[in-house]
Design a protein around this motif. Structure first.
Motif, PDB file in Angstrom:
ATOM      1  N   UNK A  89       0.809  -1.079   0.024  1.00 40.53           N
ATOM      2  CA  UNK A  89       0.008  -0.007  -0.073  1.00 40.53           C
ATOM      3  C   UNK A  89       0.635   1.225  -0.069  1.00 40.53           C
ATOM      4  N   UNK A  90       0.559   2.339  -0.680  1.00 41.17           N
ATOM      5  CA  UNK A  90       1.169   3.587  -0.813  1.00 41.17           C
ATOM      6  C   UNK A  90       0.711   4.341   0.566  1.00 41.17           C
ATOM      7  N   UNK A  91       1.448   3.923   1.701  1.00 42.42           N
ATOM      8  CA  UNK A  91       0.982   4.624   2.838  1.00 42.42           C
ATOM      9  C   UNK A  91       1.115   3.428   4.010  1.00 42.42           C
ATOM     10  N   UNK A  92       0.627   3.759   4.954  1.00 45.59           N
ATOM     11  CA  UNK A  92       0.567   2.842   6.208  1.00 45.59           C
ATOM     12  C   UNK A  92      -0.641   1.851   5.964  1.00 45.59           C
ATOM     13  N   UNK A  93      -0.874   0.885   6.567  1.00 46.45           N
ATOM     14  CA  UNK A  93      -1.748  -0.371   6.034  1.00 46.45           C
ATOM     15  C   UNK A  93      -3.184   0.150   6.438  1.00 46.45           C
ATOM     16  N   UNK A  94      -3.127   1.001   7.381  1.00 45.96           N
ATOM     17  CA  UNK A  94      -4.712   1.611   7.727  1.00 45.96           C
ATOM     18  C   UNK A  94      -5.170   2.614   7.025  1.00 45.96           C
ATOM     19  N   UNK A  95      -4.245   3.333   6.183  1.00 47.59           N
ATOM     20  CA  UNK A  95      -4.418   4.545   5.281  1.00 47.59           C
ATOM     21  C   UNK A  95      -5.330   3.916   4.102  1.00 47.59           C
ATOM     22  N   UNK A  96      -6.355   4.819   3.899  1.00 48.99           N
ATOM     23  CA  UNK A  96      -7.216   4.554   2.810  1.00 48.99           C
ATOM     24  C   UNK A  96      -7.327   5.629   1.712  1.00 48.99           C
ATOM     25  N   UNK A  97      -7.610   5.708   0.422  1.00 44.91           N
ATOM     26  CA  UNK A  97      -7.779   6.722  -0.415  1.00 44.91           C
ATOM     27  C   UNK A  97      -8.449   7.897  -0.040  1.00 44.91           C
ATOM     28  N   UNK A  98      -7.863   9.168  -0.337  1.00 45.25           N
ATOM     29  CA  UNK A  98      -8.518  10.207   0.193  1.00 45.25           C
ATOM     30  C   UNK A  98      -9.660  10.858  -0.932  1.00 45.25           C
ATOM     31  N   UNK A  99      -9.524  10.400  -1.965  1.00 48.49           N
ATOM     32  CA  UNK A  99     -10.498  10.771  -3.129  1.00 48.49           C
ATOM     33  C   UNK A  99     -11.246   9.537  -3.588  1.00 48.49           C
TER      34      UNK A  99
END
Length: 494
Positions: A71-81
Motif C-alpha cells: 500500500x502507498x502509505x500505512x496499512x490503515x491508510x485509505x484513499x482520500x478521493x
C-alpha cells in the motif's frame, strides 16, 4: 517565503535568465534551442524508445508481482478521493490540452499529411492513422507518469520522506541527496516541469487563438496569444488560491463534464457506427503490434526514421518533460491505494478514455476530410473547429471546445503551481500561496517567450531538450525504488 529552499531561487533565476534572453534575442534563442533539439532527436532516438518501453515492462511486472499488494502509505491508510474524482484529476492533469489539440489533428495528419509508412490518403494510411495515435497516447505515455507518481507516493507516504525527487534516490546515494547533489537533482526536475507545462500552455493558447480565428476572424498575432495567456494566468491564480481540495478538484470535475458533453455530441453527430467499429478494430491492432511499434526506429529508411523523430520521440519527450509535474500531482492524490490498484488505474483507465476520444474525434475528422472538408489543410490548432463546422450546432460545439481548452489550461497550470511550490519548499504538502503565485507567473512567462521566439516549433524544441536530463534521473529512480521494495520484502539486496 520562509519555507523556500535554494532550489527555488536557483531555478527561478535560470527561468528568468532564459525568459529575458528569449525576449531580447528571439532569433538566437530559437537557433540554439533548435540545434540542441536536432542533435538530441538524431542521436538519442533509440534511447527514448528503449527507456519508455522499459518503463512499460516494469509497470506491468509490478502489477502481477507480489509487490502489487503493498500500500502507498500505512496499512490503515485509505484513499482520500473517490474513484471518479481521482480519475478526473489525474486525467485532467495528465492529458487535457493534448487530447483537445491533437484529437482531430493527429489522425487526419497521419492519414493525409504524414503517414508513417503508407502512401498518403490510402486505406493503409487510414488504418495506421488511429493506431499510431493510440500508441502515442496509450500505456507508454501513462507508464511514464505512473513511474514517477508511484515512486514518489511510495517514499512519501510509506517511508515518510519529503515529496522530493531527490529523496527517492536515497537508497542508492544515501545522505548525499540531502546536500548539493540532491539540490541539483531537484533543480533538473523543477526546470523540466516548468518547460513541460509552459509548452502545454503554449499549445493551449495557440488553440484558443485558433478557435477564435476560425470562428470570429481574430488574428493569430503574438499579442493575441499573450492576452490569452494573461487572462488564463489570472484565472488559475484564483484557482490556486482556493487550494487542492476545492479549485483543482472542482475544475477537474468540470473538465470531465465538458469533455463528456463534447465526446457524446461528436459520437452522436458524427459517423457513430464507423467510430465504434474503428475503435474496436484499432484496439486489436494496437495490442497486436504494440511490441514491434515500441522499438521501431527504421534505421534503413531515412524517411521513416525522420517520422519517428518528429512524432514518437517528440511525444515521449513531452511525457517525460511532464512527468515530474504529473507524477508528483498524481502521487499527492493517491495516498492509500495499493501498487496494483494504482498502476491498473493509472495505466488502463486514462488510456481507454484516450482511445475512445481519438476514435470519436479522429474518425469524425477523417470522415469530414473524405467528404470534402479540407481538415488536413488547416493548422493543427484549427482542425477541431474545422471538423465541428461539418456538424449541426457547430458554433455551440466550438464555444464549448474553447471553454474546455480553457478549463484544461487552468487545471494544468494550477496543478503545476502546486507541484512546483511543493518541490521548492522541501516537499511541503501545503506550499505557501505566494510561492505558487511566483511559479504561476514564471511558467506563463516561459510559455509567452517560447511562442514569441518560434511558435509551436520552439515549444517542441524546448520539450525534447528538457526531457533528456530528467530521463536519466527516472532510470535511477526505478533502480532505487526496486532496491527499496526488495529490502522491504526481506529479499537479497541488489
Amino acid at each position: 517565503m520562509k519555507k523556500v529552499t535554494s532550489v527555488f531561487w536557483i531555478t527561478l533565476a535560470i527561468t528568468l535568465i532564459l525568459s529575458f534572453w528569449g525576449a531580447i534575442a528571439p532569433k538566437g534563442f530559437e537557433n540554439i534551442s533548435g540545434t540542441i533539439m536536432s542533435y538530441i532527436s538524431v542521436h538519442f532516438s533509440w534511447y527514448y524508445l528503449l527507456i519508455v518501453s522499459l518503463f512499460v515492462i516494469f509497470c506491468l511486472y509490478l502489477i502481477f508481482s507480489p509487490y502489487g499488494k503493498i500500500r502507498l502509505g500505512r496499512q490503515r491508510d485509505r484513499p482520500e478521493f473517490s474513484y471518479p474524482s481521482w480519475f478526473a484529476m489525474l486525467f485532467s492533469a495528465g492529458m487535457g490540452i493534448g487530447l483537445v489539440f491533437y484529437g482531430v489533428a493527429s489522425p487526419v495528419s497521419h492519414y493525409i499529411n504524414t503517414p508513417p509508412t503508407a502512401d498518403p490518403g490510402t486505406r493503409e494510411a487510414l488504418e495506421d492513422s488511429l493506431r499510431i495515435t493510440f500508441f502515442h497516447y496509450g500505456i507508454h505515455a501513462w507508464s511514464i507518469y505512473a513511474i514517477i507518481a508511484l515512486i514518489l507516493a511510495y517514499f512519501t507516504f510509506r517511508h515518510g520522506s519529503p515529496g522530493l525527487i531527490s529523496a527517492t534516490l536515497e537508497p542508492i546515494f544515501g545522505h548525499k541527496m540531502k546536500g548539493s547533489w540532491g539540490k541539483f537533482i531537484d533543480i533538473i526536475a523543477v526546470f523540466a516541469t516548468i518547460v513541460g507545462v509552459a509548452t502545454t500552455l503554449g499549445f493551449g493558447a495557440t488553440q484558443i487563438n485558433g478557435g477564435l480565428t476560425y470562428l470570429f476572424g481574430i488574428g493569430t498575432e503574438f499579442w493575441v496569444q499573450l492576452v490569452i495567456i494573461l487572462i488564463v494566468t489570472v484565472l488559475f491564480m484564483i484557482s490556486a488560491y482556493s487550494g487542492l481540495g476545492k479549485g483543482i478538484k472542482y475544475l477537474s470535475n468540470a473538465n470531465m463534464a465538458l469533455a463528456t458533453i463534447l465526446f457524446l455530441a461528436t459520437l452522436i453527430l458524427g459517423p457513430t457506427l464507423y467510430i465504434l467499429n474503428s475503435f474496436i478494430d484499432t484496439l486489436g491492432a494496437y495490442i497486436q503490434r504494440l511490441p514491434a511499434e515500441s522499438f521501431r526506429i527504421s534505421p534503413n529508411n531515412e524517411k521513416e526514421q525522420q517520422w519517428v523523430r518528429d512524432w514518437t520521440v517528440f511525444f515521449w519527450a513531452w511525457w517525460i518533460a511532464w512527468a515530474p509535474f504529473v507524477g508528483i500531482f498524481i502521487a499527492r492524490i493517491s495516498k492509500g491505494r495499493t501498487i496494483r490498484e494504482f498502476l491498473s488505474g493509472v495505466l488502463i483507465v486514462p488510456s481507454v478514455v484516450s482511445f475512445l476520444w481519438f476514435s470519436a474525434f479522429g474518425m469524425s475528422g477523417i470522415d469530414a476530410q473524405n467528404n470534402g472538408v479540407d481538415i488536413a489543410g488547416l493548422p493543427d490548432e484549427q482542425a477541431l473547429f474545422g471538423m465541428f463546422d461539418s456538424f449541426p450546432f457547430s458554433m455551440i460545439l466550438s464555444i464549448l471546445a474553447i471553454m474546455l481548452i480553457g478549463t484544461f489550461f487552468i487545471t494544468s497550470a494550477d496543478s503545476a503551481t502546486f507541484v512546483l511550490g511543493m518541490q521548492t519548499t522541501n516537499g511541503s504538502l501545503s506550499p505557501p500561496t505566494t510561492v505558487k503565485f511566483v511559479w504561476g507567473f514564471a511558467q506563463s512567462a516561459i510559455a509567452a517567450v517560447l511562442l514569441y521566439t518560434g511558435g509551436l516549433q520552439a515549444l517542441q524544441n524546448a520539450l525534447i531538450s528538457a526531457a533528456l536530463p530528467f530521463s536519466f534521473i527516472m532510470l535511477l529512480m526505478v533502480f532505487s525504488f526496486f532496491k527499496a521494495l526488495r529490502k522491504e520484502k526481506g529479499e537479497k539486496k541488489v
